[in-house]
Scaffold this motif. Structure first.
Motif, PDB file in Angstrom:
ATOM      1  N   ALA A  51      -2.975   3.868  -8.598  1.00 36.53           N
ATOM      2  CA  ALA A  51      -2.030   3.073  -9.389  1.00 36.53           C
ATOM      3  C   ALA A  51      -0.927   2.493  -8.500  1.00 36.53           C
ATOM      4  CB  ALA A  51      -1.411   3.937 -10.480  1.00 36.53           C
ATOM      5  N   ASP A  52      -0.449   1.328  -8.900  1.00 32.92           N
ATOM      6  CA  ASP A  52       0.672   0.710  -8.184  1.00 32.92           C
ATOM      7  C   ASP A  52       1.988   1.178  -8.804  1.00 32.92           C
ATOM      8  OD1 ASP A  52       1.063  -0.780 -10.531  1.00 32.92           O
ATOM      9  OD2 ASP A  52       0.390  -2.672  -9.653  1.00 32.92           O
ATOM     10  N   GLU A  53       3.097   0.625  -8.346  1.00 33.81           N
ATOM     11  CA  GLU A  53       4.426   1.032  -8.832  1.00 33.81           C
ATOM     12  C   GLU A  53       4.580   0.884 -10.344  1.00 33.81           C
ATOM     13  OE1 GLU A  53       6.967  -1.336  -6.154  1.00 33.81           O
ATOM     14  OE2 GLU A  53       8.125   0.520  -5.975  1.00 33.81           O
ATOM     15  N   GLY A  54       3.926  -0.128 -10.912  1.00 25.81           N
ATOM     16  CA  GLY A  54       4.024  -0.374 -12.346  1.00 25.81           C
ATOM     17  C   GLY A  54       2.975   0.376 -13.159  1.00 25.81           C
ATOM     18  N   PHE A  62       0.816  -1.205   0.000  1.00 28.53           N
ATOM     19  CA  PHE A  62       0.000   0.000   0.000  1.00 28.53           C
ATOM     20  C   PHE A  62       0.855   1.262   0.000  1.00 28.53           C
ATOM     21  CE2 PHE A  62      -3.237  -2.971   0.896  1.00 28.53           C
ATOM     22  CZ  PHE A  62      -4.442  -2.371   0.580  1.00 28.53           C
ATOM     23  N   ASP A  63       2.104   1.154   0.445  1.00 28.15           N
ATOM     24  CA  ASP A  63       2.980   2.333   0.542  1.00 28.15           C
ATOM     25  C   ASP A  63       3.306   2.938  -0.818  1.00 28.15           C
ATOM     26  OD1 ASP A  63       3.039   2.158   3.300  1.00 28.15           O
ATOM     27  OD2 ASP A  63       4.819   0.870   3.301  1.00 28.15           O
ATOM     28  N   ASN A  64       3.307   2.123  -1.848  1.00 24.85           N
ATOM     29  CA  ASN A  64       3.672   2.626  -3.174  1.00 24.85           C
ATOM     30  C   ASN A  64       2.472   2.919  -4.064  1.00 24.85           C
ATOM     31  OD1 ASN A  64       6.516   2.720  -2.868  1.00 24.85           O
ATOM     32  ND2 ASN A  64       6.534   0.495  -2.951  1.00 24.85           N
ATOM     33  N   LEU A  65       1.266   2.838  -3.508  1.00 26.19           N
ATOM     34  CA  LEU A  65       0.082   3.205  -4.280  1.00 26.19           C
ATOM     35  C   LEU A  65      -0.018   4.720  -4.319  1.00 26.19           C
ATOM     36  CD1 LEU A  65      -2.611   0.691  -2.966  1.00 26.19           C
ATOM     37  CD2 LEU A  65      -1.203   0.523  -5.023  1.00 26.19           C
ATOM     38  N   ARG A  66      -0.514   5.232  -5.432  1.00 22.68           N
ATOM     39  CA  ARG A  66      -0.685   6.687  -5.524  1.00 22.68           C
ATOM     40  C   ARG A  66      -1.974   7.025  -6.250  1.00 22.68           C
ATOM     41  NH1 ARG A  66       2.155   5.016  -9.512  1.00 22.68           N
ATOM     42  NH2 ARG A  66       2.419   6.153 -11.437  1.00 22.68           N
ATOM     43  N   PHE A  67      -2.574   8.111  -5.816  1.00 21.21           N
ATOM     44  CA  PHE A  67      -3.791   8.618  -6.427  1.00 21.21           C
ATOM     45  C   PHE A  67      -3.407   9.537  -7.574  1.00 21.21           C
ATOM     46  CE2 PHE A  67      -5.308   7.289  -2.353  1.00 21.21           C
ATOM     47  CZ  PHE A  67      -6.653   6.993  -2.508  1.00 21.21           C
ATOM     48  N   ILE A  68      -4.042   9.359  -8.722  1.00 14.20           N
ATOM     49  CA  ILE A  68      -3.795  10.200  -9.891  1.00 14.20           C
ATOM     50  C   ILE A  68      -5.144  10.741 -10.352  1.00 14.20           C
ATOM     51  CG2 ILE A  68      -2.923  10.300 -12.256  1.00 14.20           C
ATOM     52  CD1 ILE A  68      -1.308   7.678 -11.516  1.00 14.20           C
TER      53      ILE A  68
END
Length: 146
Positions: free
Chosen positions: A68-71, A8-14
């Motif tokens: 989105a995840d890291e990828g 969850f730490d690398n998820l980001r809202f776009i």
């Protein structure tokens, strides 16, 4: 990857300006929705942006995000609106890939983002209408009087 191991730490809202970035299965899995999935996409196309003399701009009262995840794979979505008279952020729809339904971590992620938006927009409250209030209360949401 087991549920406990989802990162969850690398998820980001776009923030997006069109619903085309939201995978259909994220809307299809929304329980108790009172609309057709295709109608949701059509509606979002109309409200994500508004026309100004300078052209299309993001609608400040309706915010659509992908998560989105890291990828850069979209694993979730959030649609919220600002009720400007009462200064309330209203969470309309939140959906995550089932792999991310990890003992409240998705709801915690939502709460953090909602607080961030409310602070940026100088809003007094966050509201999330749900048919499952006990679930939300477990993660810090409070039931309103109404």
């Amino acid at each position: 990857m087991a549920n406990e191991e989802m990162d969850f730490d690398n998820l980001r809202f776009i923030r997006v300006f069109t619903p085309m970035h939201v995978p259909k299965e994220l809307i299809e899995q929304v329980r108790d929705r009172t609309y057709q999935v295709d109608d949701w996409y059509k509606y979002q196309e109309m409200i994500c942006t508004r026309q100004t003399a300078q052209g299309a701009v993001l609608n400040p009262l309706s915010m659509l995000y992908v998560i989105a995840d890291e990828g850069n794979k979209v694993v979730g979505m959030l649609w919220c609106e600002v009720e400007s008279l009462a200064k309330i952020l209203v969470i309309q729809t939140f959906s995550m890939d089932k792999k991310y339904w990890c003992r409240g971590k998705a709801v915690t992620l939502l709460a953090k983002k909602a607080k961030e938006i409310a602070k940026e927009c100088k809003l007094k409250k966050i509201m999330w209408c749900t048919n499952y209030p006990k679930h939300s209360e477990r993660y810090g949401f409070k039931r309103s009087k109404s």
